[in-house]
Write an enzyme that holds these catalytic residues in place. Sequence first.
Site, PDB file in Angstrom:
ATOM      1  N   GLY A 109       0.819  -1.212   0.000  1.00  0.00           N
ATOM      2  CA  GLY A 109       0.000   0.000   0.000  1.00  0.00           C
ATOM      3  C   GLY A 109       0.855   1.266   0.000  1.00  0.00           C
ATOM      4  N   ALA A 110       0.349   2.303  -0.685  1.00  0.00           N
ATOM      5  CA  ALA A 110       1.091   3.564  -0.789  1.00  0.00           C
ATOM      6  C   ALA A 110       1.309   4.195   0.584  1.00  0.00           C
ATOM      7  CB  ALA A 110       0.347   4.533  -1.705  1.00  0.00           C
ATOM      8  N   ASP A 111       0.358   3.992   1.516  1.00  0.00           N
ATOM      9  CA  ASP A 111       0.544   4.557   2.864  1.00  0.00           C
ATOM     10  C   ASP A 111       1.714   3.875   3.574  1.00  0.00           C
ATOM     11  OD1 ASP A 111      -0.851   2.130   3.072  1.00  0.00           O
ATOM     12  OD2 ASP A 111      -2.182   2.818   4.676  1.00  0.00           O
ATOM     13  N   ASP A 137       1.372   1.183  12.313  1.00  0.00           N
ATOM     14  CA  ASP A 137       0.363   2.166  11.905  1.00  0.00           C
ATOM     15  C   ASP A 137      -1.005   1.662  12.335  1.00  0.00           C
ATOM     16  OD1 ASP A 137      -1.450   3.854  10.619  1.00  0.00           O
ATOM     17  OD2 ASP A 137      -0.138   4.150   8.892  1.00  0.00           O
ATOM     18  N   THR A 146      -7.441   1.913  10.190  1.00  0.00           N
ATOM     19  CA  THR A 146      -8.505   0.934   9.959  1.00  0.00           C
ATOM     20  C   THR A 146      -7.928  -0.459  10.184  1.00  0.00           C
ATOM     21  OG1 THR A 146      -9.309   2.433   8.244  1.00  0.00           O
ATOM     22  CG2 THR A 146     -10.263   0.213   8.303  1.00  0.00           C
TER      23      THR A 146
HETATM   24  N1  ADP Z   1     -13.276   9.167  16.754  1.00  0.00           N
HETATM   25  C1  ADP Z   1     -12.806   8.194  15.982  1.00  0.00           C
HETATM   26  N2  ADP Z   1     -13.379   7.965  14.761  1.00  0.00           N
HETATM   27  C2  ADP Z   1     -12.907   7.008  13.954  1.00  0.00           C
HETATM   28  N3  ADP Z   1     -11.878   6.216  14.278  1.00  0.00           N
HETATM   29  C3  ADP Z   1     -11.271   6.395  15.455  1.00  0.00           C
HETATM   30  C4  ADP Z   1     -11.697   7.377  16.370  1.00  0.00           C
HETATM   31  N4  ADP Z   1     -10.882   7.338  17.441  1.00  0.00           N
HETATM   32  C5  ADP Z   1     -10.004   6.347  17.224  1.00  0.00           C
HETATM   33  N5  ADP Z   1     -10.228   5.762  16.040  1.00  0.00           N
HETATM   34  C6  ADP Z   1      -9.454   4.649  15.503  1.00  0.00           C
HETATM   35  O1  ADP Z   1      -8.652   5.139  14.464  1.00  0.00           O
HETATM   36  C7  ADP Z   1      -8.808   4.301  13.315  1.00  0.00           C
HETATM   37  C8  ADP Z   1      -8.714   5.132  12.058  1.00  0.00           C
HETATM   38  O2  ADP Z   1      -7.408   5.648  12.006  1.00  0.00           O
HETATM   39  P1  ADP Z   1      -6.892   6.401  10.698  1.00  0.00           P
HETATM   40  O3  ADP Z   1      -5.424   6.573  10.893  1.00  0.00           O
HETATM   41  O4  ADP Z   1      -7.718   7.603  10.466  1.00  0.00           O
HETATM   42  O5  ADP Z   1      -7.226   5.281   9.626  1.00  0.00           O
HETATM   43  P2  ADP Z   1      -6.957   5.184   8.065  1.00  0.00           P
HETATM   44  O6  ADP Z   1      -5.516   5.555   7.835  1.00  0.00           O
HETATM   45  O7  ADP Z   1      -7.242   3.757   7.788  1.00  0.00           O
HETATM   46  O8  ADP Z   1      -7.917   6.113   7.386  1.00  0.00           O
HETATM   47  C9  ADP Z   1     -10.171   3.639  13.466  1.00  0.00           C
HETATM   48  O9  ADP Z   1     -10.228   2.419  12.795  1.00  0.00           O
HETATM   49  C10 ADP Z   1     -10.272   3.483  14.962  1.00  0.00           C
HETATM   50  O10 ADP Z   1      -9.678   2.265  15.381  1.00  0.00           O
HETATM   51  C1  PAZ Z   2      -3.243  -2.610   4.579  1.00  0.00           C
HETATM   52  C2  PAZ Z   2      -4.077  -1.390   4.216  1.00  0.00           C
HETATM   53  C3  PAZ Z   2      -5.522  -1.826   3.978  1.00  0.00           C
HETATM   54  C4  PAZ Z   2      -4.046  -0.408   5.414  1.00  0.00           C
HETATM   55  O1  PAZ Z   2      -4.901   0.662   5.159  1.00  0.00           O
HETATM   56  P1  PAZ Z   2      -5.369   1.689   6.307  1.00  0.00           P
HETATM   57  O2  PAZ Z   2      -5.697   0.890   7.510  1.00  0.00           O
HETATM   58  O3  PAZ Z   2      -4.175   2.584   6.599  1.00  0.00           O
HETATM   59  O4  PAZ Z   2      -6.481   2.470   5.748  1.00  0.00           O
HETATM   60  C5  PAZ Z   2      -3.469  -0.653   2.972  1.00  0.00           C
HETATM   61  O5  PAZ Z   2      -2.147  -0.295   3.224  1.00  0.00           O
HETATM   62  C6  PAZ Z   2      -3.536  -1.525   1.736  1.00  0.00           C
HETATM   63  O6  PAZ Z   2      -4.573  -1.667   1.127  1.00  0.00           O
HETATM   64  N1  PAZ Z   2      -2.368  -2.128   1.370  1.00  0.00           N
HETATM   65  C7  PAZ Z   2      -2.248  -3.015   0.240  1.00  0.00           C
HETATM   66  C8  PAZ Z   2      -1.673  -4.333   0.655  1.00  0.00           C
HETATM   67  C9  PAZ Z   2      -0.269  -4.239   1.250  1.00  0.00           C
HETATM   68  O7  PAZ Z   2       0.163  -3.200   1.755  1.00  0.00           O
HETATM   69  O8  PAZ Z   2       0.457  -5.253   1.201  1.00  0.00           O
HETATM   70  K     K Z   3      -3.056   4.860   7.114  1.00  0.00           K
END
Ligand code: ADP
Ligand code: PAZ
Ligand code: K
Length: 232
Positions: free
Chosen positions: A88-90, A110, A113
């Site tokens: 994943g790009a992140d 990290d 989600t």
């Molecule tokens: N108020 C909130 N709303 C949504 N998620 C929250 C909250 N507080 C904590 N979290 C946690 O943070 C996660 C989302 O983190 P985030 O870094 O924004 O995710 P992503 O990079 O996947 O978009 C949620 O899955 C949950 O576990």
């Molecule tokens: C593993 C992830 C779903 C995490 O996404 P996030 O929780 O940061 O939204 C994302 O980095 C993704 O879809 N990656 C592709 C598969 C991999 O990194 O191997």
């Molecule tokens: K992320």
Amino acid sequence: MKTLFANIGNTHSELAWDNLVNVDIIKTVDIMKELAYRAHEVDRLVVASVVPKVTGQLCVRFGQKLILLNAELAKSIKFADVDHFSIGADRIANAIAAQKHYSAPVMVVDCGTCVTTELIDKSNQFQGGNILPGRLLQRKILASATGQLPLAPLNSSLAKSPGRHTMEAIQSGVDLGLIGAIEKLITHNSKNFPDMTIVFTGGDAKFFKKHFPDAELAPPHFTLSGLLELAK
Ligand SMILES: Nc1ncnc2c1ncn2[C@@H]1O[C@H](COP(=O)(O)OP(=O)(O)O)[C@@H](O)[C@H]1O
Ligand SMILES: CC(C)(COP(=O)(O)O)[C@@H](O)C(=O)NCCC(=O)O
Ligand SMILES: [K+]
């Protein structure tokens, strides 16, 4: 030339113009609407997206102005032993940010989600990592895949264990379970990298970091800082 940077995660997205001072955090479901307001000012849009539906919409909307982070653009990181197309790009942005902020070997945890880890060694190799469902996702799957379990809210401190009612059992089960899982991943992954630094980032980083006193809490907008680094 005005460059807008976007880190598009499965729950939240971050938007910033060439610095981390003013970062907007937007629900990813609203990101295209938000970008539509800004489109006229954008000369270049540099994106780390893990949401293919949004990536597709960005390609249509921004065309040649769009730069999508992938492993080939991350020249400072080597991907010799991993399937770099699948990462994943992140997670690539996290690797770049880890290299910028910490000395290797370093493992990023990290907490978004999903909980992901990214391990970068002393020679800037991306060693790989781990992916597991995060705190909210585990609660959601318990509620949606069973007939009787409620959606348990997130709490900022650990629920009592053993849980005395269903909600407490889910909260303590998922949260303690994830802490245990992360502990195990750290122990396992550090076998070959005994001196590695552990860094927590993501929306849930503060919750988890409390249980890992020897680890670091990443600076704000850590993933986005990796993306900005790329454009230097
Ligand atoms: N108020 C909130 N709303 C949504 N998620 C929250 C909250 N507080 C904590 N979290 C946690 O943070 C996660 C989302 O983190 P985030 O870094 O924004 O995710 P992503 O990079 O996947 O978009 C949620 O899955 C949950 O576990
Ligand atoms: C593993 C992830 C779903 C995490 O996404 P996030 O929780 O940061 O939204 C994302 O980095 C993704 O879809 N990656 C592709 C598969 C991999 O990194 O191997
Ligand atoms: K992320």
